[in-house]
Enzyme design. Structure first.
Site, PDB file in Angstrom:
ATOM      1  N   THR A   1       0.900  -1.143   0.000  1.00  0.00           N
ATOM      2  CA  THR A   1       0.000   0.000   0.000  1.00  0.00           C
ATOM      3  C   THR A   1       0.935   1.188   0.000  1.00  0.00           C
ATOM      4  O   THR A   1       2.139   1.030   0.094  1.00  0.00           O
ATOM      5  CB  THR A   1      -0.855  -0.060   1.284  1.00  0.00           C
ATOM      6  OG1 THR A   1      -1.612  -1.245   1.263  1.00  0.00           O
ATOM      7  CG2 THR A   1      -1.793   1.116   1.442  1.00  0.00           C
TER       8      THR A   1
ATOM      9  N   GLY B   1      -0.941  -3.376   5.897  1.00  0.00           N
ATOM     10  CA  GLY B   1      -2.057  -4.262   6.211  1.00  0.00           C
ATOM     11  C   GLY B   1      -2.428  -4.171   7.677  1.00  0.00           C
ATOM     12  O   GLY B   1      -2.520  -3.077   8.246  1.00  0.00           O
TER      13      GLY B   1
HETATM   14  O1  DON Z   1      -6.979  -2.103   3.526  1.00  0.00           O
HETATM   15  C1  DON Z   1      -6.188  -2.856   4.076  1.00  0.00           C
HETATM   16  O2  DON Z   1      -6.137  -3.014   5.271  1.00  0.00           O
HETATM   17  C2  DON Z   1      -5.172  -3.593   3.226  1.00  0.00           C
HETATM   18  N1  DON Z   1      -5.731  -3.850   1.928  1.00  0.00           N
HETATM   19  C3  DON Z   1      -3.937  -2.769   3.160  1.00  0.00           C
HETATM   20  C4  DON Z   1      -2.857  -3.474   2.422  1.00  0.00           C
HETATM   21  C5  DON Z   1      -1.521  -2.981   2.776  1.00  0.00           C
HETATM   22  O3  DON Z   1      -1.337  -2.095   3.563  1.00  0.00           O
HETATM   23  C6  DON Z   1      -0.399  -3.686   2.152  1.00  0.00           C
HETATM   24  N2  DON Z   1       0.838  -3.026   2.449  1.00  0.00           N
HETATM   25  N3  DON Z   1       1.844  -3.416   2.859  1.00  0.00           N
END
Ligand code: DON
Length: 605
Positions: free
Chosen positions: A416, A509
């Protein structure tokens, strides 16, 4: 020197005395004069010694601060913290007279070219805005489940979980980014829509230099290698891009050009939508024109809470991150956890117990507010917080096992991105947006040049089974058509005495809320400068699996003590996956701390 002049003066005085004092005072007067001179000299000498001592002390402190601790980037007027070189797109728009929202849109589009790992034209996210006049809003452009989605869509005939929520065309939710940016633009922006897209179009059409970090991401992605179109776009005639190579992205440039020219509806009802639907149908994907037309980004009221004399403006559902941040801060406030000191076993233990309690709630109660009633007030109610806090044993770990086993997170990389912007008028924007997995599901839409998300994996595919982040989630987050999956993304803005003080957020995440929490505490409770607060090692507990993950950098003694308190401690080789970008406005200076765990940069003027 002082000594010599003292002797000279004394000699002179003696001579004077000889001439003028033949009387009984002949001895007394020079004695008084001598004593006076001696006294003055003594005071002067002492003063010099004292000043030298204090100056040395100050110098030592200063040298320690400058040499021993990495400093943030300082800017007087405006600042952008984003994955580089997308930060330059934001600064360019600010210099052209755009405000922080214009810059946020520019960075968001530019990331699609230079950081497709998470640049999310084919994804979604959250934008938290606080304008200098106090207007505050949260723009929810999270993806939605397509109309053809269903509760058991990722189970095989025997009821076992498939990989389809992470891999392949069926893993994508309906993208929200373009509608989200359009909503923000219509409410707050100063520049025309096309001007905010211009830097991204330039990057994609004229090309840019591939950085070392980008080249490494492309080389190590397994998901890109699975998709023929991704192999065509993100490899250079079959070979990997190397740092220093030039990358041009004509398909992406054309897509961005159409969105700039025809407006945001291009993505939802125009040619882009038609091409996306055609490709979805050709590959067994679920997203249709009807889904795209029906998609709407929405404004939601941010959550607010306090910690000491700070007001924390946080992400509401469908993010679970804001509730988490506020709940964990509320449990910590007044507990005195910080007295044990940063990195001590006692403070890590206490904070980990707080994290554990939040994740037990998160996974059980929360989901899309358009579909389920989230017990937000109850989760943040002071008596409830007190009750949860009182269940913490300051000496021993509380086992999580009453709620079933948690498996460790999958080895698939996730990505992300988060960026913070403050403009010269004091408007502030914090954006976290994502494709979920690194490069999403790895599928580049033929002819459109952007990658698709695999956000459907954030839903509960099967109650009791862990997702990509090891989250074991419940019924409120079950899949339904048109529903948004629960998120951990937690873009947050902090006020001190009602003035803008901090913008904070990051990818990672399920580890986002705990990482944001720790960086905030590092500044507020442990007195670290912003860069030090971001750099410091972090840990994470998410209830299931019942273990504390720790980054390198904690003392082996503290880790041994945590184990003796009953914790399973997992020492991770790399970062604990969350990457926090922090912008602090302290007095008149903006202080930017990009996280060295990725390739972010703080830049300003
Ligand atoms: O919205 C969420 O919680 C996840 N889809 C976020 C994914 C994420 O942060 C991946 N990064 N490292």
């Amino acid at each position: 020197m002082i000594h010599r002049s003292h002797e000279d003066l004394a000699t002179k005085n003696t001579k004077l005395t000889k001439v003028r004092s033949p009387k009984p005072f002949a001895f007394f007067v020079p004695f008084v004069a001598k004593s006076f001179v001696f006294f003055v000299t003594f005071v002067a000498k002492s003063f010099v010694v004292f000043v030298t001592f204090v100056a040395t002390l100050l110098l030592l402190v200063f040298v320690a601060r400058v040499d021993g601790i990495r400093q943030p980037v300082f800017a007087r007027h405006a600042m952008v913290i984003a994955q580089q070189p997308a930060d330059e797109a934001g600064l360019a728009v600010l210099r052209k007279g755009g405000n922080a929202v214009d810059a946020a849109i520019a960075v968001g589009f530019a990331l699609n070219a230079v950081y497709p790992y998470a640049g999310a034209l084919g994804g979604g996210g959250f934008m938290l805005v606080r304008m200098a006049d106090g207007r505050t809003t949260f723009i929810d452009f999270r993806e939605k489940a397509p109309g053809a989605a269903s509760r058991g869509m990722y189970l095989d005939a025997a009821g076992n979980l498939t990989r389809d929520s992470v891999e392949g065309w069926r893993s994508s939710g309906v993208p929200g980014t373009v509608k989200g940016f359009a909503l923000a633009h219509s409410k707050f922006a100063k520049l025309p829509w096309a001007a905010d897209l211009a830097p991204a179009i330039d990057l994609a059409s004229k090309g840019f230099t591939v950085s070392y970090g980008f080249a490494e991401q492309l080389k190590t992605s397994r998901s890109l290698a699975r998709d023929p179109e991704s192999t065509r776009i993100w490899l250079k005639g079959g070979a990997f891009y190397e740092a220093g190579d030039r990358m041009v992205l004509p398909d992406l440039a054309r897509t961005l050009g159409r969105i700039a020219k025809n407006g945001p509806d291009e993505f939802y009802t125009g040619d882009t939508a038609a091409m996306l639907e055609t490709q979805m149908q050709a590959h067994g994907g679920l997203i249709t024109r009807t889904d795209l037309t029906a998609y709407a980004a929405v404004e939601r009221t941010p959550l607010t809470g306090t910690y000491r004399n700070y007001t924390v403006i946080a992400a509401p559902p469908p993010s679970a991150g804001g509730i988490g941040l506020l709940q964990m801060l509320a449990m910590l406030e007044g507990s005195g956890y910080e007295k044990a000191g940063f990195g001590s076993a006692a403070s890590i233990h206490y904070v980990a117990e707080v994290m554990r309690r939040y994740y037990a709630d998160r996974n059980t109660y929360l989901g899309d507010p358009d579909f389920v009633t989230n017990p937000v007030t109850a989760l943040l109610a002071p008596p409830y917080i007190t009750q949860r806090r009182s269940s913490i044993d300051p000496e021993r770990a509380t086992p999580s096992k009453t709620l079933g086993p948690g498996l460790s997170a999958s080895a698939e990389h996730a990505e992300t991105t988060h960026y913070n912007i403050v403009d010269a008028d004091g408007n502030a924007v914090a954006v976290t947006y994502t494709l979920n997995g690194g490069f999403g599901n790895g599928i580049t839409v033929p002819g459109l040049g952007f990658l698709l998300n695999n956000e459907m994996d954030d839903f509960t595919s099967r109650p009791g089974s862990p997702n990509l982040f090891g989250l074991v989630q419940g019924e409120p987050n079950a899949i339904l058509p048109g529903k948004r999956p629960l998120s951990s993304m937690a873009p947050s803005i902090v006020l001190r005495d009602n003035d803008l003080y901090m913008l904070i957020g990051g990818p990672g995440g399920s580890r986002i809320p705990t990482a944001v929490l720790q960086v905030f505490l590092n500044v507020v409770d442990f007195g670290m400068n912003p860069q030090e607060a971001v750099d410091a090692p972090r840990f994470h507990h998410q209830w299931l699996p019942d273990a504390i993950s720790v980054e390198r950098g904690f003392s082996p003694d503290a880790i041994a003590l945590l184990k003796s308190r009953g914790h399973e401690v997992r020492e991770e080789q790399g970062a604990v996956a969350a990457v926090v970008e922090l912008l602090v406005k302290d007095k008149e200076w903006l202080q930017g701390a990009a996280d060295g765990r990725r390739f972010g940069r703080a830049a300003g003027y």
